[in-house]
Design a protein around this motif. Structure first.
Motif, PDB file in Angstrom:
ATOM      1  N   LEU A 113       4.783  19.798  19.221  1.00 28.23           N
ATOM      2  CA  LEU A 113       6.342  21.759  19.779  1.00 28.23           C
ATOM      3  C   LEU A 113       6.852  21.526  18.781  1.00 28.23           C
ATOM      4  CD1 LEU A 113       5.596  24.427  20.775  1.00 28.23           C
ATOM      5  CD2 LEU A 113       6.114  22.791  23.035  1.00 28.23           C
ATOM      6  N   VAL A 114       7.347  23.229  18.751  1.00 23.01           N
ATOM      7  CA  VAL A 114       8.613  22.855  17.699  1.00 23.01           C
ATOM      8  C   VAL A 114       9.014  24.420  17.916  1.00 23.01           C
ATOM      9  CG1 VAL A 114       7.597  23.486  15.351  1.00 23.01           C
ATOM     10  CG2 VAL A 114      10.242  22.798  15.656  1.00 23.01           C
TER      11      VAL A 114
ATOM     12  N   GLN B 129      -6.505  24.049  10.310  1.00 24.67           N
ATOM     13  CA  GLN B 129      -7.339  25.483  11.110  1.00 24.67           C
ATOM     14  C   GLN B 129      -6.921  26.002  12.332  1.00 24.67           C
ATOM     15  OE1 GLN B 129     -10.895  23.750  11.986  1.00 24.67           O
ATOM     16  NE2 GLN B 129     -12.589  25.986  11.372  1.00 24.67           N
ATOM     17  N   ALA B 130      -5.938  27.385  11.718  1.00 25.87           N
ATOM     18  CA  ALA B 130      -5.668  27.633  13.896  1.00 25.87           C
ATOM     19  C   ALA B 130      -7.487  28.311  14.732  1.00 25.87           C
ATOM     20  CB  ALA B 130      -4.803  29.151  12.600  1.00 25.87           C
TER      21      ALA B 130
ATOM     22  N   LEU C 111       9.460  26.166  10.155  1.00 23.84           N
ATOM     23  CA  LEU C 111       8.311  27.131  10.641  1.00 23.84           C
ATOM     24  C   LEU C 111       8.312  28.251  11.022  1.00 23.84           C
ATOM     25  CD1 LEU C 111       7.768  23.046  11.761  1.00 23.84           C
ATOM     26  CD2 LEU C 111       6.061  24.275  10.132  1.00 23.84           C
ATOM     27  N   LYS C 112       7.043  28.141  10.835  1.00 23.35           N
ATOM     28  CA  LYS C 112       6.785  30.400  12.012  1.00 23.35           C
ATOM     29  C   LYS C 112       5.315  29.955  12.737  1.00 23.35           C
ATOM     30  CE  LYS C 112       7.323  32.027   7.040  1.00 23.35           C
ATOM     31  NZ  LYS C 112       7.161  32.907   5.805  1.00 23.35           N
ATOM     32  N   PRO C 113       5.426  30.755  13.358  1.00 21.43           N
ATOM     33  CA  PRO C 113       4.250  30.693  14.197  1.00 21.43           C
ATOM     34  C   PRO C 113       3.428  30.555  14.350  1.00 21.43           C
ATOM     35  CG  PRO C 113       6.486  32.264  15.450  1.00 21.43           C
ATOM     36  CD  PRO C 113       6.348  31.941  14.076  1.00 21.43           C
TER      37      PRO C 113
ATOM     38  N   THR D  91       1.951  22.971  17.265  1.00 27.47           N
ATOM     39  CA  THR D  91       2.694  24.416  17.720  1.00 27.47           C
ATOM     40  C   THR D  91       4.463  24.930  17.531  1.00 27.47           C
ATOM     41  OG1 THR D  91       1.130  24.082  19.204  1.00 27.47           O
ATOM     42  CG2 THR D  91       2.695  25.458  19.781  1.00 27.47           C
ATOM     43  N   VAL D  92       4.280  26.429  17.153  1.00 31.55           N
ATOM     44  CA  VAL D  92       5.623  26.905  16.957  1.00 31.55           C
ATOM     45  C   VAL D  92       5.552  28.032  18.140  1.00 31.55           C
ATOM     46  CG1 VAL D  92       7.005  27.672  14.650  1.00 31.55           C
ATOM     47  CG2 VAL D  92       4.939  26.228  14.440  1.00 31.55           C
ATOM     48  N   SER D  93       6.711  28.167  18.046  1.00 28.69           N
ATOM     49  CA  SER D  93       7.042  28.772  19.488  1.00 28.69           C
ATOM     50  C   SER D  93       7.670  29.736  18.704  1.00 28.69           C
ATOM     51  CB  SER D  93       7.502  28.548  20.457  1.00 28.69           C
ATOM     52  OG  SER D  93       9.038  27.529  20.825  1.00 28.69           O
ATOM     53  N   SER D  94       8.144  31.127  19.016  1.00 28.96           N
ATOM     54  CA  SER D  94       8.071  32.050  19.424  1.00 28.96           C
ATOM     55  C   SER D  94      10.048  32.538  19.445  1.00 28.96           C
ATOM     56  CB  SER D  94       7.369  33.588  18.501  1.00 28.96           C
ATOM     57  OG  SER D  94       7.024  34.059  19.938  1.00 28.96           O
TER      58      SER D  94
END
Length: 116
Positions: free
Chosen positions: A11-12, A39-40, A85-87, A113-116
């Motif tokens: 997670l970032v 794969q999202a 990195l982007k969400p 996982t990229v949090s906004s």
């Protein structure tokens, strides 16, 4: 056969960086291309980046300028450095190697996982 062990991910926050690695064992001498796919949820698997044994690289349009793929041929290891990195980069990332005698192997996947 070739076995792939992936590491990294997690997670970032948006704008941050993460690094993935994938070590291949087994028929390492048969490997030519080493690739990263992702794969999202609800989407098809897509190519993120690829690198040949000679070092030629190719990137998906959405990651150009932000991600860097590299490999260590003696160690049969491929890396993916992910910056800015982007969400929308949130996905399961898979290592893939292809090569001689129809070699086509996949890693187990690692979640980014990229949090906004």
């Amino acid at each position: 056969q070739v076995q792939l062990v992936e590491s990294g991910g997690g997670l970032v926050q948006a704008g941050g960086s993460l690094s993935l690695s994938c070590a291949a064992s087994g028929r390492g001498a048969s490997i030519t291309a080493m690739n990263w796919y992702r794969q999202a949820p609800g989407k098809q698997r897509e190519l993120v980046a690829s690198i040949t044994s000679g070092g030629s690289t190719n990137y998906g349009d959405s990651v150009k300028g932000r991600f860097t793929i590299s490999r260590d041929n003696p160690k049969n290891t491929v890396y993916l450095q992910m910056n800015s990195l982007k969400p929308e980069d949130t996905a399961v990332y898979y290592c893939n190697v292809r090569g001689l005698r129809a070699l086509d192997a996949w890693g187990q996947g690692t979640l980014v996982t990229v949090s906004s």
